[in-house]
Design an enzyme around this catalytic site. Structure first.
Site, PDB file in Angstrom:
ATOM      1  CB  CYS A 389      -0.982  -0.038   1.166  1.00  0.00           C
ATOM      2  SG  CYS A 389      -2.435   0.960   0.839  1.00  0.00           S
ATOM      3  CG  HIS A 518      -3.425  -3.666   3.116  1.00  0.00           C
ATOM      4  ND1 HIS A 518      -2.337  -3.211   3.836  1.00  0.00           N
ATOM      5  CD2 HIS A 518      -4.126  -2.568   2.769  1.00  0.00           C
ATOM      6  CE1 HIS A 518      -2.382  -1.904   3.918  1.00  0.00           C
ATOM      7  NE2 HIS A 518      -3.457  -1.473   3.280  1.00  0.00           N
ATOM      8  CD  GLU A 520      -0.945  -6.455   4.750  1.00  0.00           C
ATOM      9  OE1 GLU A 520      -0.616  -6.697   3.568  1.00  0.00           O
ATOM     10  OE2 GLU A 520      -1.087  -5.294   5.186  1.00  0.00           O
TER      11      GLU A 520
HETATM   12  N1  GLN Z   1      -1.913   6.614   3.020  1.00  0.00           N
HETATM   13  C1  GLN Z   1      -2.061   5.917   1.797  1.00  0.00           C
HETATM   14  C2  GLN Z   1      -3.432   6.095   1.165  1.00  0.00           C
HETATM   15  O1  GLN Z   1      -4.361   6.491   1.823  1.00  0.00           O
HETATM   16  C3  GLN Z   1      -1.746   4.447   1.976  1.00  0.00           C
HETATM   17  C4  GLN Z   1      -2.706   3.750   2.875  1.00  0.00           C
HETATM   18  C5  GLN Z   1      -2.192   2.431   3.402  1.00  0.00           C
HETATM   19  O2  GLN Z   1      -0.994   2.183   3.390  1.00  0.00           O
HETATM   20  N2  GLN Z   1      -3.082   1.612   3.906  1.00  0.00           N
HETATM   21  O3  GLN Z   1      -3.600   5.836   0.007  1.00  0.00           O
END
Ligand code: GLN
Length: 541
Positions: A389, A518, A520
């Site tokens: 992410c 994600h 994970e």
């Molecule tokens: N802050 C980033 C976004 O909002 C990544 C979010 C995250 O890593 N879950 O896109």
């Protein structure tokens, strides 16, 4: 068989493993041939966990249907192998919000709406719904907090009301702590006796007590707990500290907790089931693996001590463990603060001591430049890298700056007016932020992703189309796609509906993959997640 409900409540203190006990019971009941689901009731007034700081509350776990939940839901999924839905997560805030909305819609038909019975009734209807939606024979309900505190009383009241109506179908499991004070040198049962009494005051009697302690509970103490807490000594289950959470289903099963539960709820033992054999093999394998693979996780706050790392990144840690177990490695995870790479870029050289580097998800701009420096180093030194992410977004920025000549590239999350916004706010998010609609409005839950042939990701997933879970507001800015690709970045995965970049890879590198989602959250102990497995494979080479 009528549906059965098992409430899991905590005594003496928090943090002793109520969530793992619930997850283990789920696993045990399933291994005995029953269908079961677990739900979590959090006492917080927050409507969901999405607005809670992970430093305080631990990881925000995301389900397929986009609920932002307590990390325990992640354990339920990992132990059961099932995907849990939003019906299985409840907070005080959610309950009140639902009741108030119903009141506004005249659904109570002019009645005075009161805390009791309307709040517990709403809780009960949600518990029943979780059972119906999943069509489960057993519903496990983990009540957050500890017995004796004020905040979870209405949930206990829901348990009492359900028990009163159907005493044969409702069971109470108390997970309690038995301290072994150093100065005394023996295990004390009194706090557990008090917890059991506090439960009695709420109109409930424990049917089973799971005694958590640093050592096993001996027979004399089991008898003592039996006398003072009014239960059979066979219903005092010893749950000593163990090497890993994955041992707990085996420990509880060897104490016959499953058989006791089935007997009490009048559910027959079903023959011919595989039991926990696969699980046992997995646990044995993970214990016997000795070949070490060193993984660095680079993030912010890691030096301040204010960060409970294992809780905030629990799914990332577990995904690493699952992949290592599958491949015959023992993981050694180190937490490295990105801030030191910001202060002095030369510090990134320490990354050469690791077999692989992960930059996980995150928010805000603190420590970002340090993470970008770390990613540069991994790319140049060909250290296997996995960006999750935010980690992926920063890998795109690094590539834009150093391979595409866009020196002033950044994300609008970090610098709103940056010259080259290679990462920018999703169109659909603009009004959310403008109107301060923060709760539950990110791009959440499972979205499909089409994979490009001849990529590391395609090889890992062995599939053309995949589905992964998201939690973000920013994305790769499609206006820069061509420049990024010309610079040597491969767009390995795209969301077909919205044409969003989901996976990036860098060519001529043993493993350099960044994902907007994600992975994970979908890693399971017995199989591991394809991307984590491929990453660990590269790290072990
Ligand atoms: N802050 C980033 C976004 O909002 C990544 C979010 C995250 O890593 N879950 O896109």
């Amino acid at each position: 068989m009528k549906r059965k409900y098992i409430f899991v409540v905590g005594g003496v203190m928090s943090g002793i493993g109520k969530g793992i006990t619930t997850s283990s019971l789920l696993k045990i009941l399933k291994s005995k041939g029953y269908s079961a689901t677990a739900m979590n009731i959090d006492p917080y007034v927050n409507v969901d966990a999405g607005t809670m700081n992970p430093v305080e509350h631990g990881e925000v776990f995301v389900t397929d249907d986009g609920a932002e939940c307590d990390q325990d839901i992640g354990n339920y999924e990992r132990f059961s192998g099932d995907s849990i839905t939003k019906d299985n997560y409840l907070t005080t805030g959610k309950v009140y919000q639902t009741v108030i909305n119903k009141e506004r819609n005249l659904e109570y038909k002019g009645k005075c709406v009161e805390v009791v019975p309307h709040i517990p009734n709403e809780v009960i209807s949600r518990i029943k719904k979780a059972g119906q939606v999943t069509d489960s024979e057993f519903v496990l309900i983990e009540i957050g907090g500890t017995i004796g505190e004020y905040q979870n009383l209405l949930f206990l009241e829901a348990a009492r009301m359900m028990h009163l109506k159907n005493p044969k179908d409702v069971l109470i499991v108390l997970v309690s702590y038995l301290p072994v004070p150093k100065t005394i040198g023996e295990m004390k049962t009194k706090p557990t006796q008090s917890a059991s009494r506090a439960l009695n005051e709420a109109g409930l009697q424990p049917d089973i007590i799971v005694g958590r302690s640093s050592m096993p509970i001996d027979e004399p103490r089991k008898k003592k707990i039996s006398t003072f807490c009014n239960i059979d000594p066979k219903d005092v289950i010893s749950a000593p500290d163990s090497q890993s959470i994955y041992h707990i289903p085996l420990i509880l099963d060897s104490e016959k907790i499953g058989e006791r539960i089935l007997k009490k709820l009048n559910a027959p033992l079903r023959k011919g089931k595989n039991g926990l054999r696969d699980w046992e093999n997995f646990v044995k394998k993970s214990e016997n693996n000795t070949k070490e693979v060193k993984i660095a996780i680079v993030g912010k706050y890691f030096e301040t001590g204010e960060f409970v790392l294992t809780d905030s990144y629990i799914s990332v840690i577990e995904a690493i463990k699952h992949a290592c177990c599958k491949l015959g490695y023992k993981e050694k995870i180190s937490w490295l603060s990105s801030e030191k790479y910001e202060k002095d870029k030369k510090n990134v050289k320490e990354l050469s001591n690791y077999d692989g580097v992960i930059v996980p998800g995150g928010f805000g701009n603190r420590g970002v430049e340090g993470k970008i420096n770390a990613i540069s180093y991994c790319r140049e030194m060909k250290i296997p890298f996995l960006g999750l992410c935010l980690g992926m977004q920063l890998a795109v920025i690094e590539h834009a700056r150093n391979n595409c000549g866009l020196k002033k590239a950044s994300s609008t999350e970090v610098d709103e007016n940056c010259k080259y916004p290679v990462i920018s706010l999703m169109q659909s998010q603009k009004s959310n932020l403008k109107n301060k609609k923060y709760g539950g409005t990110m791009r959440l839950g499972a979205y499909s992703c089409a994979l490009r042939t001849d990529t590391i990701s395609r090889k890992a997933y062995k599939n053309k189309n995949i589905s992964e879970r998201h939690r973000h507001r920013f994305e790769v800015n499609n206006e820069y796609k061509d420049i990024l690709e010309k610079g040597g970045m491969v767009i390995a995965g795209t969301n077909p509906e919205l044409d969003l970049v989901e996976i990036i890879e860098i060519k001529k590198h043993p493993f350099f993959v960044g994902v907007q989602f994600h992975p994970e959250f979908k890693s399971r102990p017995l199989t591991g997640h394809p991307l984590f497995v491929e990453f660990i494979k590269a790290a072990g080479n």
